[in-house]
Motif scaffolding. Structure first.
Motif, PDB file in Angstrom:
ATOM      1  N   GLU A 166       0.808  -1.218   0.000  1.00 25.08           N
ATOM      2  CA  GLU A 166       0.000   0.000   0.000  1.00 25.08           C
ATOM      3  C   GLU A 166       0.846   1.275   0.000  1.00 25.08           C
ATOM      4  OE1 GLU A 166      -3.379  -2.441   0.262  1.00 25.08           O
ATOM      5  OE2 GLU A 166      -1.862  -2.491   1.839  1.00 25.08           O
ATOM      6  N   TRP A 167       1.594   1.490   1.070  1.00 20.23           N
ATOM      7  CA  TRP A 167       2.382   2.712   1.156  1.00 20.23           C
ATOM      8  C   TRP A 167       3.654   2.452   1.942  1.00 20.23           C
ATOM      9  CZ3 TRP A 167      -2.949   2.999   2.473  1.00 20.23           C
ATOM     10  CH2 TRP A 167      -3.249   2.675   3.800  1.00 20.23           C
ATOM     11  N   LEU A 168       4.690   3.192   1.577  1.00 16.18           N
ATOM     12  CA  LEU A 168       6.006   3.076   2.194  1.00 16.18           C
ATOM     13  C   LEU A 168       6.391   4.445   2.733  1.00 16.18           C
ATOM     14  CD1 LEU A 168       7.570   0.974  -0.687  1.00 16.18           C
ATOM     15  CD2 LEU A 168       6.954   0.095   1.581  1.00 16.18           C
ATOM     16  N   THR A 169       6.163   4.653   4.019  1.00  9.62           N
ATOM     17  CA  THR A 169       6.445   5.937   4.665  1.00  9.62           C
ATOM     18  C   THR A 169       7.109   5.687   6.015  1.00  9.62           C
ATOM     19  OG1 THR A 169       4.370   6.100   5.922  1.00  9.62           O
ATOM     20  CG2 THR A 169       4.328   6.856   3.618  1.00  9.62           C
ATOM     21  N   PRO A 170       7.795   6.691   6.577  1.00 15.07           N
ATOM     22  CA  PRO A 170       8.447   6.506   7.881  1.00 15.07           C
ATOM     23  C   PRO A 170       7.483   6.131   8.996  1.00 15.07           C
ATOM     24  CG  PRO A 170       9.299   8.460   6.779  1.00 15.07           C
ATOM     25  CD  PRO A 170       8.127   7.990   5.963  1.00 15.07           C
ATOM     26  N   LYS A 171       6.199   6.499   8.873  1.00 15.59           N
ATOM     27  CA  LYS A 171       5.224   6.191   9.915  1.00 15.59           C
ATOM     28  C   LYS A 171       4.655   4.788   9.783  1.00 15.59           C
ATOM     29  CE  LYS A 171       3.766  10.952  10.868  1.00 15.59           C
ATOM     30  NZ  LYS A 171       2.616  11.885  10.963  1.00 15.59           N
ATOM     31  N   ALA A 172       4.901   4.143   8.638  1.00 18.81           N
ATOM     32  CA  ALA A 172       4.383   2.787   8.418  1.00 18.81           C
ATOM     33  C   ALA A 172       5.442   1.784   8.838  1.00 18.81           C
ATOM     34  CB  ALA A 172       4.009   2.600   6.953  1.00 18.81           C
ATOM     35  N   THR A 173       5.324   1.264  10.057  1.00 16.01           N
ATOM     36  CA  THR A 173       6.361   0.375  10.609  1.00 16.01           C
ATOM     37  C   THR A 173       5.744  -0.857  11.270  1.00 16.01           C
ATOM     38  OG1 THR A 173       6.348   1.649  12.680  1.00 16.01           O
ATOM     39  CG2 THR A 173       7.962   2.290  11.014  1.00 16.01           C
ATOM     40  N   GLY A 174       4.569  -1.253  10.800  1.00 17.60           N
ATOM     41  CA  GLY A 174       3.874  -2.360  11.440  1.00 17.60           C
ATOM     42  C   GLY A 174       4.218  -3.716  10.862  1.00 17.60           C
ATOM     43  N   GLY A 175       3.350  -4.689  11.158  1.00 14.79           N
ATOM     44  CA  GLY A 175       3.590  -6.054  10.726  1.00 14.79           C
ATOM     45  C   GLY A 175       3.611  -6.224   9.225  1.00 14.79           C
TER      46      GLY A 175
ATOM     47  N   ARG B 138       2.852  12.301   2.203  1.00 17.33           N
ATOM     48  CA  ARG B 138       3.860  11.695   3.067  1.00 17.33           C
ATOM     49  C   ARG B 138       3.294  11.309   4.421  1.00 17.33           C
ATOM     50  NH1 ARG B 138       9.555  12.076   3.102  1.00 17.33           N
ATOM     51  NH2 ARG B 138      10.454  11.579   5.131  1.00 17.33           N
ATOM     52  N   ASN B 139       2.306  12.074   4.896  1.00 20.82           N
ATOM     53  CA  ASN B 139       1.706  11.807   6.204  1.00 20.82           C
ATOM     54  C   ASN B 139       0.582  10.782   6.144  1.00 20.82           C
ATOM     55  OD1 ASN B 139       3.387  13.661   7.513  1.00 20.82           O
ATOM     56  ND2 ASN B 139       2.050  15.362   6.941  1.00 20.82           N
ATOM     57  N   GLY B 140       0.359  10.199   4.961  1.00 19.83           N
ATOM     58  CA  GLY B 140      -0.658   9.156   4.836  1.00 19.83           C
ATOM     59  C   GLY B 140      -1.638   9.461   3.724  1.00 19.83           C
TER      60      GLY B 140
END
Length: 404
Positions: free
Chosen positions: A31-40, A88-90
């Motif tokens: 879906e998206w690759l951003t610094p805030k996306a760090t989940g499973g 960038r923020n989602g």
């Protein structure tokens, strides 16, 4: 990587369902690759890329320009949303455009499409000659299970704008079901998710648990006198419920994480509760290893944090629903091998009772056994099962194409 995985990886690269002398070409869509996306889901993407030589695509990408990320300088295909303001923020703020955006990715050059999907990644357009395998972390939560939470906690959930949002979500659900038929094989991250996939899409799913870096989790047998929660501070995680329970219990609680509920949680937390906000991974692991117990009140599809805590030898107090039922063993039912204790309702009263029960059973927990239990969710187990499943799907595609 073990010998089996190396051989399997080489076979996957060399085996072609139509021209046996030509290597397979893989694309991986997230879906998206951003610094805030760090989940499973991001851990799954990383592990797939470690095992399969695939070109990577996403709605947006802000990690290939991040020197601290493993994707730094990697070529990643994106969509028109990449240049939208505040993307960038989602990109969730552009929810009505997500299906359109994912359908603009031209993947016709690839033999196998691998998607890692919790929203729209599974909706990429494919041809009859391509094989599409989707690792589904969850059917789109805000379109299905969390629709009313999303509406009740959003500025766009009320008045005429609320009705417009409901109309959009109605059409999003329709697209979500239609796009599920573009997938040849589904993988679910838990039995709980597999049941949700069947309920939403009427599609069967193979369960392969996501990779957890259990070997990197520090192990301690001697625990300190505090409880721990590590979570994003959003409504469905139910962190405020945990705070209410510990206000009543007056037991020491440490909260690690940040999110929109932070101001409210700070407001209601009493002095026995320490709120640390976001912390780097090494700090999180140290707290996990030292905590008396890890507390979790959300209904998760899998719940990687629950496994990480157990890998540290730390027992878990969890809401008894969702993926937790597959990763935690209640000591009341498994006296010799228990790894935690469940509470039956998402209420402060139920959690208070569970904490008191935990303390009554505390001396029965075997921290070495808790750590050993976590290893069935290790990265190596994921490697073997995921690659084996992909290989079998390729074989099945070959057989079916030869019959045509």
């Amino acid at each position: 990587m073990g010998h089996f995985s190396v051989n399997l990886k080489n076979r996957l690269r060399s085996f072609h369902p139509f021209k046996l002398t030509v290597p397979l070409k893989y694309a991986l869509v997230h879906e998206w690759l951003t610094p805030k996306a760090t989940g499973g889901s991001e851990l799954v993407v990383r592990e797939i890329l470690n095992q399969i030589d695939a070109d990577l695509y996403a709605l947006i990408d802000f990690e290939s320009s991040n020197p601290d990320n493993y994707l730094y300088k990697r070529q990643i295909g994106t969509t028109f949303l990449q240049n939208f303001p505040l993307a960038r923020n989602g990109v969730q703020k552009y929810l009505p455009l997500l299906p359109l955006a994912i359908e603009q990715l031209d993947l016709r050059q690839y033999d196998v499409i691998l998607s890692s999907s919790h929203a729209v990644a599974k909706g990429v357009l494919t041809t009859p000659n391509q094989l599409h395998i989707c690792y589904c972390h969850s059917p789109m939560r805000y379109a299905w299970d969390l629709t009313f939470d999303y509406l009740n906690n959003s500025k766009v959930g009320n008045g005429w704008l609320g009705w417009f949002t409901r109309y959009l979500l109605h059409h999003l659900r329709q697209w979500d079901v239609i796009s599920s038929h573009r997938v040849d094989y589904f993988i679910a991250n838990s039995q709980h998710t597999a049941r949700r996939i069947w309920r939403c899409y009427r599609r069967e799913a193979q369960v392969i648990y996501p990779p957890v870096n259990v070997a990197e989790c520090p192990f301690l047998r001697e625990k300190e006198d505090f409880y721990l929660i590590v979570s994003r501070l959003v409504s469905y995680k139910q962190v405020s419920l945990i705070v209410q329970a510990f206000n009543e219990l007056q037991r020491p609680l440490v909260i690690i994480g940040t999110g929109p509920e932070m101001p409210y949680i700070r407001q209601i937390a009493q002095p026995n509760i320490q709120i640390l906000g976001w912390q780097p991974n090494d700090v999180v692991q140290k707290y996990m290893a030292r905590a008396k117990a890890f507390v979790y009140a959300a209904c998760e599809d899998f719940g990687i944090a629950l496994v990480e805590a157990q890998a540290c030898g730390t027992p878990v107090i969890a809401y008894g629903a969702g993926g937790a039922l597959e990763t935690v063993k209640d000591i009341r039912n498994c006296t010799d091998t228990g790894t935690g204790i469940f509470f039956p309702e998402q209420t402060a009263a139920a959690l208070v009772t569970a904490v008191e029960k935990f303390e009554a059973y505390q001396d029965l927990f075997n921290h070495d056994q808790i750590k050993e239990h976590a290893y069935q969710f290790s990265t190596s187990v994921f490697q073997q099962k995921y690659l084996s499943f992909v290989e079998q799907c390729v074989v099945n595609k070959t057989i079916s194409s030869q019959k045509v």
